[in-house]
Structures are given as structure tokens and as C-alpha cells.
Scaffold this active site. Structure first.
Site, mmCIF file in Angstrom:
data_model
loop_
_atom_site.group_PDB
_atom_site.id
_atom_site.type_symbol
_atom_site.label_atom_id
_atom_site.label_comp_id
_atom_site.label_asym_id
_atom_site.label_seq_id
_atom_site.Cartn_x
_atom_site.Cartn_y
_atom_site.Cartn_z
ATOM 1 N N SER A 91 0.845 -1.200 0.000
ATOM 2 C CA SER A 91 0.000 0.000 0.000
ATOM 3 C C SER A 91 0.877 1.246 0.000
ATOM 4 O O SER A 91 2.049 1.194 0.360
ATOM 5 C CB SER A 91 -0.879 0.019 1.247
ATOM 6 O OG SER A 91 -0.097 0.298 2.406
ATOM 7 N N ASP A 92 0.313 2.366 -0.431
ATOM 8 C CA ASP A 92 0.958 3.638 -0.142
ATOM 9 C C ASP A 92 0.679 3.948 1.322
ATOM 10 O O ASP A 92 -0.187 3.343 1.961
ATOM 11 C CB ASP A 92 0.442 4.733 -1.064
ATOM 12 C CG ASP A 92 1.466 5.852 -1.259
ATOM 13 O OD1 ASP A 92 2.379 5.984 -0.408
ATOM 14 O OD2 ASP A 92 1.360 6.591 -2.251
ATOM 15 N N LEU A 93 1.415 4.898 1.865
ATOM 16 C CA LEU A 93 1.343 5.168 3.296
ATOM 17 C C LEU A 93 -0.081 5.504 3.736
ATOM 18 O O LEU A 93 -0.695 6.444 3.231
ATOM 19 C CB LEU A 93 2.293 6.312 3.651
ATOM 20 C CG LEU A 93 2.400 6.675 5.134
ATOM 21 C CD1 LEU A 93 2.865 5.478 5.954
ATOM 22 C CD2 LEU A 93 3.345 7.854 5.327
#
Length: 798
Positions: free
Chosen positions: A322-324
Site C-alpha cells: 500500500s501507499d502510506l
């Protein structure tokens, strides 16, 4: 008799010892995951069988890494934060452990140089291996878009400049250097390349992309993956490439970072997915999901993207991250999940393996498993994809790096020279009226003016670590090195945004008493310690005077206009009014409004963010030691009212507005040279291996050695679906001596001509195709046609 008894007892004891050792060895041999000679799939299966649910979840949860060490003088140790994380969360991954910037609050004084970074990574590995039940090494992911984002590493031009080189082989070499510097310090995964199509210049992250075209982005993505991963990620000098951001992140509505995207299935397949597909086919082992949603489905919970397209159609073998905070964002931003456990469940069930944040999975995923929302089989699949990387990298056998090697080989002379070469090849000459450039080295005086003339951080772009001043050559320093005997009249003139400290009158005086003027304007993505940041690390915009920084680009700084900010236009007009020969040098991260400059300034150079050697490279171009050949990879609009304005929009072609025409000021592929080139003798034929062969002559008709970026465009006369008026198919950067002529040959294969047709299938359609050999998207030098019948077959590449 006693002697015989003694001998017998000793024999029995020996047998018992032998058997005991044998049993011990046999027992040890059953620990398959620790056996380096066992097949990796067997090792993964064995390790999974020994892990608890908590340990499995820990392997795919990736908390922030920079709090995980402490530094006292030259001693680096694991922090109590890491000890707690390992004990309670069974942490198996960390992100940005070695990162330094204002958001992390890691500076030149409290951050890590390459030697200490290697020691920090070793300390983390040692503690994790010795203080966990199964002794699993930690996977360290680092930001690597234009250099490893750590103190002391080499800083290259940002990706928009890398794309402007139109030289994938050079970018492959650059990526190999970034990978080596990352791996020598203990990193294993490099975040990059960013493969988003930049079709919205108001968007804050344009600088992180290669531009607006999927073919160019594909070639650059392939080059980065091959440079990062090399022949083997087990080499000790290569890292796993993480493709960002999957998918269609670069064209958000209104330019708002992370906003929803309006794109249909066909457009997604025809334009936005191909760069990712090309990079996956090149061997990429990690993909990061985007923050945005597509047609109402967030990318972090999009099973069609992650399982069907990425894995089933493309055969992706790596792990998805995932992105942050994007898993938590399913609840907080997208509102498609009621609670954290549901957000974790829909993400992992959709095919998202690892959580960048440490809170998207963790307890939430454990609760989801306990509640039956996530099966053990699904959890094991995700964990196995991360473990496979660790085994393939040889981390179970060799988890440590050599701090002394890191100290010696990072940012050495050879790497600095490569940073200069990438900067040189990225520079674009936009205008050169009456051949003002190159400037003479016999100038007695020169004015160097502007907010970006002598500012190291404004030159480097976002995702850059703190720098010592001697590591970066500014434009002022570069010019001074070319003119050791000349009078250099330097005045800043104004800031990028702040209007309270402008000294335009002083700049005008400097210009008037000089033989020529180099005016360095543009933008900045330089983070500072006054800037506030949101949880994802994106900058939080503030307009209060006490917090006004130069930053007008970089993650979080979306724009409503593309005008030069602050007093820059006032400064530009005042300096040009002096009547002195003016060269405008632009250092920036996105296209800006250049209408007035294009009309009134005799020479314009676009350098994007050119990196640590930018000042040297720009000076080489200004004074003719290097002949520029960079090309625009994103069109420069005349007005935001024209947006979107990318060159390969679908037909029908746009008609003019009431106030202005519909054409961009400068289009994709545009760029000038100090040389002139002639194209001739085009020939198009079907070759014996069922490809289309295009050949022509290219001659340097000037008396100056130079490079030309030859661009091959195509368009079918008719097709089953609406297509662009032209589409780049191939390109090549060609160096020719003065007067030299070469015969160039291009081959179009099946993949060059496939379209996503009206049956939602990839196909090469019969019909008449136009070929345009061009110097830019709207500068066609040669044209021709060929026809494909239904019986024609083009070779399909493996």
C-alpha cells in the site's frame, strides 16, 4: 575383565553420543527454512508452518523506520521503539529507516551518514534475528526516485528530467547506482520508478513522473527496473524495484493529489496500464497501490487491478504494498469500510500484500482473521510473497552489510560524474533567438540573478535528503567556474513566493552594468522545517507570512494556476527592460506559464530539477561545452483553461477557444539544439520477420557536433475505437558529428500497433497506417504510409 567392561562401556557411550548427535543433526535438518540449499518454495512452506497468525501479520506490516534507531556520536543502536515493535507486533518490514528530511526531523547532525546507516541497518537485523522466535531478517524499504533519500548519497535529476533525456540506457546506469548505494547501506527495496502519466500539470507530483506519454514512460520504467534489480537481487548491490502508483494517479480531477480519477476501462488499458505492464514484464518484484479511486473503487481494494490484471494477466510474481496509510484511508477518506478490520480485510482479499504504515494491518488484520473475514490461505499467500523476496535476496544467510564499503563507494567520483551526465542530457533549450547561446567565455562581466541561481535545495526537488553545501554545485558556482576572470554580479532579486524581501532595483543595477544576464527563476519543492506535514508525509499548505516557504511544487502542493509566483514576473520584466542580452534558466518541477517569456526573452533553458551537478551542467550548456538535446516529456500550456493539453488526446482534434488557440505553447518532444539536422529518404517496408521496417537518413548539417532525439509517431486511418491523432511508437537519441549522416532503421512490432479494441481485446487491426518521423509531436519531418491486410501477421514478442 575390568578392562573389557571399561571398553564396553566406552563403546556404548560412544554409540549413544553418536546417536544423540545424529538425532540432533536430523532434528536440525528438519528446519528446512534455514537450509540455504533447500528449494525456496520448500523453505517458505516450512517457515509458514511454524508461524503464528501474529507472526505472519507482523511480516506484512511495515511501520515507519526512522524511529527504530538511536544515534549517540558515532554509536548507532536499535531504539526502544524497535524493541517494542518487534516484541509486540513481530515486525518484519520497515519503511524509510535511513530517510532524512524535515518531515522525519533527521538532519545532518542527528541523521546517518552512509557508514552509520549501514551500522544502523546491521543493528536492526542483529536484534531482530537474535530476539525473535524464528530469527527472520527484516526487509528495509527506502525512497529511491532520483537517488537514495539518505544523507551522503548521489542526487540525480528528478524523474521529469530523467525522462527528458530520452535515453533509457543512461537511466538504467543511473538506477544501478541508486540501487548500489541503497543496498550498501542495508536497504533492500527501492521505491521507484513512478510510472504515472502526468496529464495534469497542476498536480503537485509531476516532477516525480517521466511525463505524459505511455510509451516513453514504459521505456524509462523498464530501464529503472533493470538498473535496480540487475541480473540478481542476491548480488549485494541490487534492490527490488517498487512501481508507483498503481494506477492512474497522475491525472486527478482538478489537480488535487490523491483525488478520484475519471477514466474508462479502455483508456485505462490503452494509456495508463502499459507502463506498469512493461515494467512487470521487465521483472519488477513490487508494486505500490495509488491513493485514488477509479470508477468508485479505491486502488488499494481493487481486486480487478491487483489479482486479475496484475497477477493473472501479466504474471506478476512479486508483492503489492500500500501507499502510506492508504489501507486506513479506505475508512477515513474513501468511506468504503466501516472500521479498521473491514479495511484490512477488503485490502488483503483484493490482493494487497503489505501495509505501509504498520497500522492498516497489525491488530486490524488479526481481528479480521479471527472474525473469519480473512482466510489463513489468503494471509499465507500475502506473507509468502514477502518471504520469497527475503529468501531470494539471501537475507537469511547474509543479512548484514559492510559499513566500510558503504563509506568508500557511496557518492564517489564516478557516481558524481554520472549525475552530471544525466543533468546534461536532461536540459532542454526552448528558445535561442539570433543564436544568443552559447555565451562567450570572453565576457568581461555577467549578471547572475534570481531566487534559484544560488539555492542548493531549490535545485534538488522533493524526496531529497539534507545536503552539505559542497555536495551541490549551483548555477552561480557553475558560471563562476567558466569565467574565472570575469566580474560576476549576483543578486537574488526575489524569492519564489515571498514578496517581502524582494530587491528588484538592485537586480536591475546589476544587469545594467553587465555584458549579459542569466536569470534563474522557476519553482521549488524544497521542504523546510517551517513546513507542516500530514500523516502521509505530503506537505500542508500554509499562506501565513511567518511560514511562507519557496515550496510551490512537490507532494501536497497542487496549484490552481501555473504562473510564476511571488515577484518573479516583476523581476523578469524589469531585467529584460534593461535591454541587455538575457538568458532565462528555469529550475522547477512542473510546466509553468511562459507566454511572456517566450515572446520577450531571447533565450530560454529548461533544467527541471537538475540535481547536485545541475549548476555545472547548466553552465556547460550556457557556454557551449555541451550541446543540449533534452526534449519536453510534458506539454506546456498557454493557460490552465486549456487543460488537459497532452499531445496524444483522442480525435477529433481540439478547436480553438474564443481567447486563444487550443495548442500548447510547447508540445511533447520539443527541444532545440546548437546543431541543425536534416531528415531524408524515408522508406517503409514489411520485413522478412513480419515487422514493419522504417528507415531514413539523418544528417547533421551544421558545423557543431550534436544529438538529435528522433521520434517515430503513427496513426491508423480508421479503427474500431476512437484513437489519438498521433501516438509515439519509438524514439532514439542519436549523436552525429558536424556534417555526419547516418541511415537509421526502426522496426514496428505487434505491441507497437496493438489497440484495445471494441471487443475489449488487444488486437492489431487491418487498415492504412500513417508514419510520421518527427523532431517533436508537432514537428513532422517525414511522412509515409503502409497497409496491413487481415492476413498480415506481426510478430508477438515474448
Amino acid at each position: 575383565m575390568k578392562k573389557n567392561i571399561t571398553v564396553a562401556l566406552m563403546t556404548i557411550a560412544f554409540i549413544l553420543i553418536f546417536k544423540t548427535n545424529g538425532w540432533a543433526q536430523a532434528k536440525k535438518a528438519t528446519v528446512i527454512y534455514k537450509d540455504s540449499k533447500a528449494p525456496i518454495e520448500n523453505r517458505i512452506k516450512d517457515l509458514l508452518s511454524r508461524m503464528t497468525v501474529e507472526e505472519k501479520v507482523g511480516q506484512i506490516s511495515m511501520p515507519l523506520g526512522w524511529p527504530m534507531y538511536t544515534k549517540t556520536a558515532n554509536v548507532v543502536e536499535v531504539s526502544e521503539v524497535f524493541k517494542k515493535s518487534l516484541k509486540e507486533e513481530y515486525t518484519g518490514m520497515l519503511w524509510a529507516t535511513l530517510r532524512a528530511d524535515p518531515w522525519t526531523k533527521k538532519t545532518l547532525s542527528n541523521g546517518l551518514n552512509p557508514e552509520l546507516a549501514a551500522k544502523a541497518a546491521n543493528s536492526i537485523q542483529k536484534y531482530a534475528i537474535e530476539n525473535s522466535r524464528l530469527g527472520i531478517p527484516v526487509l528495509l524499504s527506502e525512497e529511491c526516485p532520483h537517488g537514495h533519500m539518505a544523507i551522503g548519497t548521489t542526487v540525480f535529476p528528478t524523474s521529469i528530467g530523467q525522462g527528458s533525456t530520452f535515453n533509457p540506457e543512461l537511466i538504467r546506469k543511473m538506477a544501478a547506482v541508486i540501487a548500489e548505494e541503497t543496498r550498501l547501506q542495508g536497504g533492500h527495496v527501492g521505491y521507484g520508478p513512478v510510472l504515472d502519466l502526468a496529464r495534469e500539470p497542476r498536480w503537485s507530483r509531476v516532477e516525480e513522473t517521466y511525463g505524459e506519454d505511455q510509451v516513453l514512460n514504459s521505456k524509462m520504467g523498464e530501464a529503472m527496473v533493470r538498473g535496480f534489480q540487475g541480473e540478481s537481487i542476491k548480488s549485494g548491490s541490487n534492490v527490488v524495484a517498487t512501481l508507483k502508483h498503481f494506477v492512474a494517479y497522475g491525472a486527478p480531477e482538478g489537480g488535487h493529489n490523491g483525488s478520484s480519477i475519471s477514466v474508462g476501462t479502455r483508456s485505462l488499458n490503452q494509456f495508463y496500464l502499459p507502463p506498469f505492464k512493461a515494467a512487470v514484464k521487465a521483472g519488477a518484484l513490487s508494486v505500490m497501490t495509488a491513493y485514488n479511486s477509479i470508477d468508485g473503487v479505491p486502488c488499494s481494494s481493487n481486486e480487478e487491478l491487483l489479482n486479475n490484471i496484475l497477477r493473472k494477466e501479466w504474471g506478476f510474481k512479486g508483492f503489492v504494498v500500500s501507499d502510506l496509510n492508504s489501507i486506513s484511508g479506505l475508512m477515513a477518506n474513501h468511506h468504503v469500510a466501516d472500521n479498521a478490520a473491514e479495511a484490512a480485510a477488503i485490502s488483503i482479499n483484493a490482493g494487497l500484500d503489505a501495509d505501509l504504515s504498520g497500522i492498516g494491518y497489525g491488530k486490524a488484520l488479526r481481528d479480521a482473521v479471527k472474525a473469519g473475514k480473512v482466510s489463513i490461505k489468503t494471509l499465507d499467500s500475502a506473507v509468502s510473497r514477502v518471504l520469497r523476496i527475503k529468501f531470494n535476496m539471501g537475507l537469511f544467510e547474509n543479512p548484514y552489510v559492510n559499513p566500510e564499503t558503504a563509506k568508500l563507494r557511496i557518492r564517489d567520483t564516478e557516481k558524481i560524474q554520472l549525475a552530471k551526465q544525466v543533468a546534461l542530457e536532461s536540459i532542454i533549450l526552448l528558445k535561442n533567438q539570433n543564436k544568443l547561446l552559447p555565451l562567450s567565455k570572453s565576457l568581461k562581466s555577467i549578471a547572475v540573478i534570481g531566487p534559484n541561481a544560488d539555492n542548493i535545495y531549490n535545485q534538488l526537488g522533493d524526496y531529497t535528503a539534507p545536503q552539505t553545501e559542497e555536495n551541490v554545485v549551483t548555477v552561480l558556482e557553475g558560471i563562476a567556474s567558466k569565467l574565472p576572470d570575469a566580474k560576476i554580479n549576483y543578486v537574488k532579486g526575489c524569492a519564489i513566493r515571498d514578496t517581502l524581501s524582494s530587491n528588484i532595483d538592485e537586480a536591475v543595477i546589476a544587469a545594467k552594468k553587465s555584458d549579459a544576464v542569466v536569470l534563474v527563476l522557476g519553482g521549488s519543492s524544497a521542504r523546510d522545517f517551517k513546513t507542516e506535514y500530514i500523516e502521509t508525509g505530503a506537505a500542508k499548505i500554509s499562506t501565513s507570512s511567518d511560514k511562507l516557504s519557496d515550496m510551490e511544487s512537490g507532494e501536497g502542493f497542487d496549484r490552481a494556476t501555473l504562473d510564476l509566483l511571488g515577484d518573479q514576473m516583476k523581476l523578469l520584466k524589469a531585467v529584460v527592460k534593461t535591454g541587455k542580452p538575457v538568458v532565462l534558466v528555469l529550475i522547477k518541477g512542473r510546466p509553468l506559464n511562459l507566454n511572456w517569456a517566450a515572446e520577450n526573452v531571447p533565450a530560454i533553458i529548461d533544467a527541471w530539477y537538475p540535481g547536485q551537478q545541475g549548476g555545472t551542467a547548466i553552465a556547460d550548456v550556457l557556454f557551449g561545452d555541451y550541446n543540449p538535446a533534452g526534449r519536453l516529456t510534458i506539454s506546456v500550456p498557454k493557460s490552465v483553461g486549456q487543460l488537459p493539453v497532452y499531445y496524444n488526446a483522442r480525435v477529433p482534434e481540439k478547436h480553438d477557444y474564443l481567447e486563444i488557440d487550443a495548442k500548447p505553447l510547447y508540445t511533447f518532444g520539443y527541444g532545440l539544439s546548437y546543431s541543425e539536422f536534416k531528415y531524408s529518404e524515408l522508406q517503409i517496408k514489411k520485413s522478412n520477420n513480419n515487422t514493419i521496417e522504417i528507415s531514413f537518413n539523418l544528417k547533421n548539417t551544421s558545423n557543431v557536433d550534436g544529438e538529435e532525439v528522433v521520434q517515430l509517431y503513427s496513426k491508423s486511418k480508421t479503427s474500431t475505437v476512437v484513437m489519438p491523432a498521433k501516438q509515439l511508437k519509438q524514439f532514439r537519441r542519436v549523436a552525429l558529428k558536424a556534417g555526419e549522416e547516418q541511415r537509421l532503421v526502426f522496426e514496428l512490432k505487434r505491441s507497437d500497433l496493438e489497440i484495445y479494441n471494441n471487443k475489449m481485446k488487444w488486437a492489431v487491426e487491418a487498415g492504412i497506417y500513417s508514419i510520421m518521423v518527427s523532431a517533436s509531436a508537432d514537428d513532422i519531418r517525414l511522412q509515409g504510409k503502409f497497409e496491413l491486410g487481415k492476413e498480415d501477421y506481426l510478430v508477438k514478442e515474448n
